[in-house]
Design a protein around this motif. Structure first.
Motif, PDB file in Angstrom:
ATOM      1  N   LEU A   1       0.818  -1.212   0.000  1.00  0.00           N
ATOM      2  CA  LEU A   1       0.000   0.000   0.000  1.00  0.00           C
ATOM      3  C   LEU A   1       0.855   1.266   0.000  1.00  0.00           C
ATOM      4  CD1 LEU A   1      -3.051  -1.041   2.180  1.00  0.00           C
ATOM      5  CD2 LEU A   1      -2.654  -1.309  -0.261  1.00  0.00           C
ATOM      6  N   ASN A   2       2.044   1.183   0.559  1.00  0.00           N
ATOM      7  CA  ASN A   2       2.930   2.346   0.471  1.00  0.00           C
ATOM      8  C   ASN A   2       3.371   2.575  -0.974  1.00  0.00           C
ATOM      9  OD1 ASN A   2       3.172   3.630   2.993  1.00  0.00           O
ATOM     10  ND2 ASN A   2       4.329   1.865   3.770  1.00  0.00           N
ATOM     11  N   MET A   3       3.655   1.474  -1.681  1.00  0.00           N
ATOM     12  CA  MET A   3       4.062   1.629  -3.085  1.00  0.00           C
ATOM     13  C   MET A   3       2.898   2.153  -3.922  1.00  0.00           C
ATOM     14  SD  MET A   3       6.691  -1.515  -3.845  1.00  0.00           S
ATOM     15  CE  MET A   3       5.522  -2.802  -3.556  1.00  0.00           C
ATOM     16  N   LEU A   4       1.699   1.630  -3.607  1.00  0.00           N
ATOM     17  CA  LEU A   4       0.521   2.096  -4.351  1.00  0.00           C
ATOM     18  C   LEU A   4       0.350   3.600  -4.143  1.00  0.00           C
ATOM     19  CD1 LEU A   4      -1.994   0.977  -5.991  1.00  0.00           C
ATOM     20  CD2 LEU A   4      -3.248   1.171  -3.830  1.00  0.00           C
ATOM     21  N   SER A   5       0.549   4.020  -2.913  1.00  0.00           N
ATOM     22  CA  SER A   5       0.403   5.429  -2.600  1.00  0.00           C
ATOM     23  C   SER A   5       1.471   6.255  -3.318  1.00  0.00           C
ATOM     24  CB  SER A   5       0.499   5.564  -1.078  1.00  0.00           C
ATOM     25  OG  SER A   5       0.662   6.879  -0.723  1.00  0.00           O
ATOM     26  N   GLN A   6       2.696   5.740  -3.268  1.00  0.00           N
ATOM     27  CA  GLN A   6       3.815   6.490  -3.832  1.00  0.00           C
ATOM     28  C   GLN A   6       3.776   6.548  -5.366  1.00  0.00           C
ATOM     29  OE1 GLN A   6       7.410   5.030  -2.108  1.00  0.00           O
ATOM     30  NE2 GLN A   6       8.692   6.450  -3.269  1.00  0.00           N
TER      31      GLN A   6
ATOM     32  N   HIS B   1      11.035  -9.870  -6.615  1.00  0.00           N
ATOM     33  CA  HIS B   1      11.574 -10.112  -7.962  1.00  0.00           C
ATOM     34  C   HIS B   1      11.003  -9.175  -9.021  1.00  0.00           C
ATOM     35  CE1 HIS B   1       8.424 -13.127  -9.410  1.00  0.00           C
ATOM     36  NE2 HIS B   1       8.559 -12.275 -10.394  1.00  0.00           N
ATOM     37  N   SER B   2       9.813  -8.594  -8.790  1.00  0.00           N
ATOM     38  CA  SER B   2       9.281  -7.677  -9.819  1.00  0.00           C
ATOM     39  C   SER B   2       9.813  -6.251  -9.634  1.00  0.00           C
ATOM     40  CB  SER B   2       7.756  -7.692  -9.809  1.00  0.00           C
ATOM     41  OG  SER B   2       7.287  -7.237  -8.556  1.00  0.00           O
ATOM     42  N   GLU B   3      10.410  -5.975  -8.488  1.00  0.00           N
ATOM     43  CA  GLU B   3      11.044  -4.677  -8.213  1.00  0.00           C
ATOM     44  C   GLU B   3      10.218  -3.465  -8.654  1.00  0.00           C
ATOM     45  OE1 GLU B   3      15.125  -4.357  -9.397  1.00  0.00           O
ATOM     46  OE2 GLU B   3      15.480  -6.486  -9.055  1.00  0.00           O
ATOM     47  N   PRO B   4       9.083  -3.256  -8.058  1.00  0.00           N
ATOM     48  CA  PRO B   4       8.246  -2.109  -8.460  1.00  0.00           C
ATOM     49  C   PRO B   4       9.008  -0.788  -8.400  1.00  0.00           C
ATOM     50  CG  PRO B   4       7.084  -3.501  -6.891  1.00  0.00           C
ATOM     51  CD  PRO B   4       8.470  -4.021  -6.960  1.00  0.00           C
ATOM     52  N   TRP B   5       9.939  -0.637  -7.472  1.00  0.00           N
ATOM     53  CA  TRP B   5      10.718   0.611  -7.344  1.00  0.00           C
ATOM     54  C   TRP B   5      11.558   0.878  -8.587  1.00  0.00           C
ATOM     55  CZ3 TRP B   5      10.433  -3.466  -4.042  1.00  0.00           C
ATOM     56  CH2 TRP B   5      11.448  -4.443  -4.130  1.00  0.00           C
TER      57      TRP B   5
ATOM     58  N   ALA C   1       8.373   3.476 -19.607  1.00  0.00           N
ATOM     59  CA  ALA C   1       8.019   2.397 -20.539  1.00  0.00           C
ATOM     60  C   ALA C   1       7.470   1.182 -19.793  1.00  0.00           C
ATOM     61  CB  ALA C   1       9.247   2.000 -21.358  1.00  0.00           C
ATOM     62  N   GLN C   2       7.712   1.127 -18.495  1.00  0.00           N
ATOM     63  CA  GLN C   2       7.271  -0.035 -17.689  1.00  0.00           C
ATOM     64  C   GLN C   2       5.974   0.254 -16.936  1.00  0.00           C
ATOM     65  OE1 GLN C   2       8.473  -2.938 -17.682  1.00  0.00           O
ATOM     66  NE2 GLN C   2      10.542  -2.781 -18.491  1.00  0.00           N
ATOM     67  N   SER C   3       5.309   1.321 -17.328  1.00  0.00           N
ATOM     68  CA  SER C   3       4.142   1.745 -16.552  1.00  0.00           C
ATOM     69  C   SER C   3       3.044   0.672 -16.519  1.00  0.00           C
ATOM     70  CB  SER C   3       3.617   3.044 -17.149  1.00  0.00           C
ATOM     71  OG  SER C   3       2.520   3.468 -16.417  1.00  0.00           O
ATOM     72  N   ALA C   4       2.791   0.040 -17.673  1.00  0.00           N
ATOM     73  CA  ALA C   4       1.726  -0.980 -17.715  1.00  0.00           C
ATOM     74  C   ALA C   4       2.113  -2.178 -16.853  1.00  0.00           C
ATOM     75  CB  ALA C   4       1.488  -1.419 -19.151  1.00  0.00           C
ATOM     76  N   ARG C   5       3.383  -2.517 -16.896  1.00  0.00           N
ATOM     77  CA  ARG C   5       3.881  -3.629 -16.065  1.00  0.00           C
ATOM     78  C   ARG C   5       3.704  -3.286 -14.568  1.00  0.00           C
ATOM     79  NH1 ARG C   5       5.314  -8.675 -14.519  1.00  0.00           N
ATOM     80  NH2 ARG C   5       7.243  -8.740 -13.348  1.00  0.00           N
ATOM     81  N   LEU C   6       4.027  -2.072 -14.206  1.00  0.00           N
ATOM     82  CA  LEU C   6       3.869  -1.661 -12.802  1.00  0.00           C
ATOM     83  C   LEU C   6       2.397  -1.743 -12.373  1.00  0.00           C
ATOM     84  CD1 LEU C   6       5.088  -0.582 -10.164  1.00  0.00           C
ATOM     85  CD2 LEU C   6       4.902   1.735 -11.075  1.00  0.00           C
ATOM     86  N   ASP C   7       1.501  -1.368 -13.310  1.00  0.00           N
ATOM     87  CA  ASP C   7       0.061  -1.471 -13.002  1.00  0.00           C
ATOM     88  C   ASP C   7      -0.319  -2.911 -12.663  1.00  0.00           C
ATOM     89  OD1 ASP C   7      -0.385   1.182 -13.383  1.00  0.00           O
ATOM     90  OD2 ASP C   7      -1.266   0.985 -15.397  1.00  0.00           O
ATOM     91  N   VAL C   8       0.165  -3.832 -13.483  1.00  0.00           N
ATOM     92  CA  VAL C   8      -0.182  -5.243 -13.249  1.00  0.00           C
ATOM     93  C   VAL C   8       0.367  -5.706 -11.901  1.00  0.00           C
ATOM     94  CG1 VAL C   8       0.154  -7.602 -14.051  1.00  0.00           C
ATOM     95  CG2 VAL C   8      -0.251  -5.790 -15.685  1.00  0.00           C
TER      96      VAL C   8
END
Ligand code: ME8
Length: 666
Positions: free
Chosen positions: A368-373, A432-436, A443-450
């Motif tokens: 949830l912190n990542m979602l917020s950030q 392993h997906s390293e959202p940060w 270019a990775q925005s869609a991947r971050l959404d998933v």
């Protein structure tokens, strides 16, 4: 119509207060009830107290009050405890309830009229602790192995239930329904018992020996044997024979017990139910309950915990320090259902930190912190296909299936292990997906959404799955995630797409389970001890050692029942003498007159830095008179002197007029 689920705890004897074992059985039933509600069942959950018989009569006599008053008091402690452990029973039954007395008499009459109860002669080894006659085989060195006391030989006229005549029918039923008694080891134990000829059951007690019981409807010289009375509670609570609840919930009944009362539930009760069905002209198995679920014992330290042996753990002491949800989680996760388990506070703290703070708490807060950030707290739409995210969603669905299978089978530890495996996978997915890293690359925005969406959906599923065991936490998580209450969602709605719609706005997370710093807890406990003037106690004194084990300082309860407060014996004392305790700069040894025939008591008080000994002589003080004795610097202290603790001053508490020593303080 929804299927029905009726779950019962044993009804607990009121000869002692609730302890960890009672709390465990009742929490297990609460978890099973909540889980079946998630499955969409109509659920009824009953617990209560068992109040007749020798044991209770004896305990009341010891307390110097009438059995009814005694039963009211202790039954109230059980009833009052359950809501504080977040246990939501639908009914609390007492065997002294008039409806119950009427039901027992009705059933006795029916079975008697059908010829299954007869008058006979009985002689045997009777154990008061067990409330039953023991067979020769059960005695160890001539003593009851559970109570370590020789039984008394009693011979008398009594009524008998023809239990033996149902032996074969019971064996057949167990063999046709292999999970009638579960886990299997207990089914085998009952079958092994049934390999010996089954004797008839003595179901009465002459009033000359016991009056605290339900009078037999066909002979007023006798009262009912406590087990024949107690087991019937499961029917009374449904309004047998007429009530609509009885039609709905019987025989969809599941009983839960520990192994100590396997024989009454695995043999007496089913044969009683067969006799009742026969008396009513029904097939013999018409009334047999669905399952008997049997768990093992919690042991504390080296041995078994029981109120008879007196080494008990009080549930609220622990739930108060670590929280109700962590306490429930620990009990359900730690015990392999069916086997014994060892209880220790250290293990509880270990599980709290590892499973709750690290695994679950950490997942909730980092996601949830990542979602917020990265997304302003708004759940994104998962548009790009991703194999790893898909695998995590499929694992979540598989977890729901495994979890439900284990929960139905009362294998709670396995159900929780499955959920924690999912939580572990979700945490690994974060790593392993390293959202940060994704967040840095447009270019990775869609991947971050998933990635974020998948993690949020996993949290949603986990919220529902943990809700039977951790209802308060699940409620907080659901509210925070913008979900309905987990109990309204149910298991069926857990699907691949997830519970939380894209576009949901989620605030920054609260800390669900602040880590317990074990060193800090220890230090805090020691500080509290020092404050209480006990720091100077030698480590070798047994009482001091016991104190050291305690992990956290004891905080005052938010609320106390009057009954709990009334257990503290506060008395007025007169200080006759006071001297310093050698080698302890905080301690004074006081000689205090409490008006007792046994003479004045020695009490060690941690007030030497605030009073010169001579200042105290002649003063009145308030004393906790029923505190367990402790040895402090080699001096046995029998009680505690109350003092008000200011910023830098400590003053003993006293009345504003001199009153006789021994006066009650309340
Ligand atoms: O037997 N570990 O009442 P009771 C786990 N009135 N569970 C424990 C436990 C332990 N160390 N100690 C007790 C009676 N329990 C009868 C029952 S039912 C018709 C009548 C739990 O107060 C466990 O559920 O002695 C056990 O079966 C029950 O308390 C016994 O409670």
């Amino acid at each position: 119509m929804n299927p029905s689920f009726y779950i019962t705890t044993p009804i607990y004897y009121v000869n002692a207060e609730p302890h960890l074992g009672h709390a465990f059985s009742t929490i297990v039933c609460d978890v099973a009830a909540r889980f079946h509600r998630l499955l969409g069942y109509d659920v009824r959950f009953q617990t209560g107290t068992d109040e007749h018989g020798d044991k209770i009569a004896e305990a009341a006599q010891k307390a110097g009050i009438q059995p009814q008053e005694y039963a009211d008091r202790v039954s109230g402690l059980f009833r009052g405890l359950w809501p504080r452990l977040n246990i939501a029973n639908d009914h609390f039954i007492r065997t002294t309830d008039p409806e119950h007395i009427a039901t027992v008499r009705l059933i006795l009459q029916k079975v008697h009229d059908a010829g299954d109860i007869y008058l006979g002669q009985y002689g045997g080894h009777y154990c008061v602790g067990c409330e039953r006659f023991l067979t020769e085989k059960e005695l160890v060195d001539g003593k009851c192995p559970d109570h370590q006391k020789p039984p008394v030989w009693i011979e008398e006229e009594n009524y008998f239930f023809r239990m033996g005549s149902y032996q074969q029918a019971l064996i057949d039923h167990i063999q046709r329904n292999p999970d009638f008694i579960r886990p299997e080891r207990y089914k085998n134990e009952v079958l092994a018992f049934l390999r010996e000829p089954l004797e008839d059951l003595c179901i009465s007690r002459p009033k000359s020996r016991l009056t605290w019981g339900i009078e037999l409807p066909f002979d007023d010289r006798f009262v009912t044997y406590v087990w024949f009375d107690a087991l019937i509670n499961y029917l009374t609570g449904l309004g047998y024979p007429e009530g609509p609840l009885f039609g709905q919930y019987w025989p969809a009944a599941q009983h839960l017990i520990a192994k100590d009362i396997l024989k009454p539930h695995g043999i007496y009760w089913p044969t009683m139910l067969m006799a009742l069905a026969k008396a009513e002209g029904r097939p013999s198995d018409a009334y047999l309950y669905r399952h008997l679920n049997v768990h093992g014992y919690w042991n504390v330290g080296a041995g078994k915990m029981s109120k008879t042996l007196g080494n008990v753990v009080k549930p609220l002491d622990l739930a108060g320090v670590y929280g109700v949800d962590p306490f429930r989680y620990f009990l359900l996760r730690e015990m392999t259902f069916g086997l014994d388990a060892a209880f220790s506070e250290d293990l509880l703290v270990e599980r709290y930190n590892a499973d709750l703070a690290n695994d679950l708490g950490n997942l909730f807060s980092r996601v949830l912190n990542m979602l917020s950030q990265y997304r302003g707290g708004v759940v994104p739409e998962p548009l790009a296909p991703a194999e790893d995210a898909g695998a995590l969603r499929r694992l979540a669905m598989k977890t729901v299936e495994d979890y439900a299978k284990h929960m139905r089978a009362f294998q709670f530890h396995q159900a929780l292990m499955a959920v924690w495996q999912l939580i572990g996978e979700a945490n690994r997915f974060v790593v392993h997906s390293e959202p940060w890293t994704l967040a840095k690359d447009p270019a990775q925005s869609a991947r971050l959404d998933v990635v974020l969406s998948t993690l949020v959906q996993t949290l949603g599923d986990v919220t529902v799955l943990i809700s039977p065991v951790l209802p308060e936490t699940a409620g907080r998580m659901a509210e925070h995630l913008g979900m309905e209450l987990p109990e309204l969602i149910g298991l069926e709605r857990l699907e691949l797409t997830g519970l939380i719609p894209a576009g949901t706005r989620i605030a920054k997370p609260p800390a669900l389970f602040p880590r317990i710093d074990t060193d800090k807890v220890k230090a805090k406990a020691e500080k509290a001890e020092a404050k209480a003037g006990q720091k100077a106690a030698p480590a070798s004194a047994p009482a001091a050692k016991e104190k050291k084990k305690s992990k956290a300082p004891i905080e005052p309860a938010a609320e106390l029942d009057y009954e709990e407060f009334a257990r503290v014996d506060l008395k007025l004392g007169q200080v006759l003498a006071a001297v310093r305790v050698e080698g302890a700069d905080r301690l004074l040894k006081l000689t205090v007159d409490l008006g007792e025939d046994s003479g004045p008591r020695t009490i060690v008080a941690g007030i030497a830095q605030h009073y010169a000994p001579e200042e105290l002589v002649g003063r009145q003080v308030v004393v906790v008179a029923n505190l367990k004795p402790v040895v402090l610097k080699g001096v046995e202290s029998r009680g505690m002197v109350l003092a008000a603790v200011g910023e830098d001053k400590v003053r003993v508490v006293a009345p504003d007029l001199t009153l006789p020593p021994g006066s009650k303080v309340r």
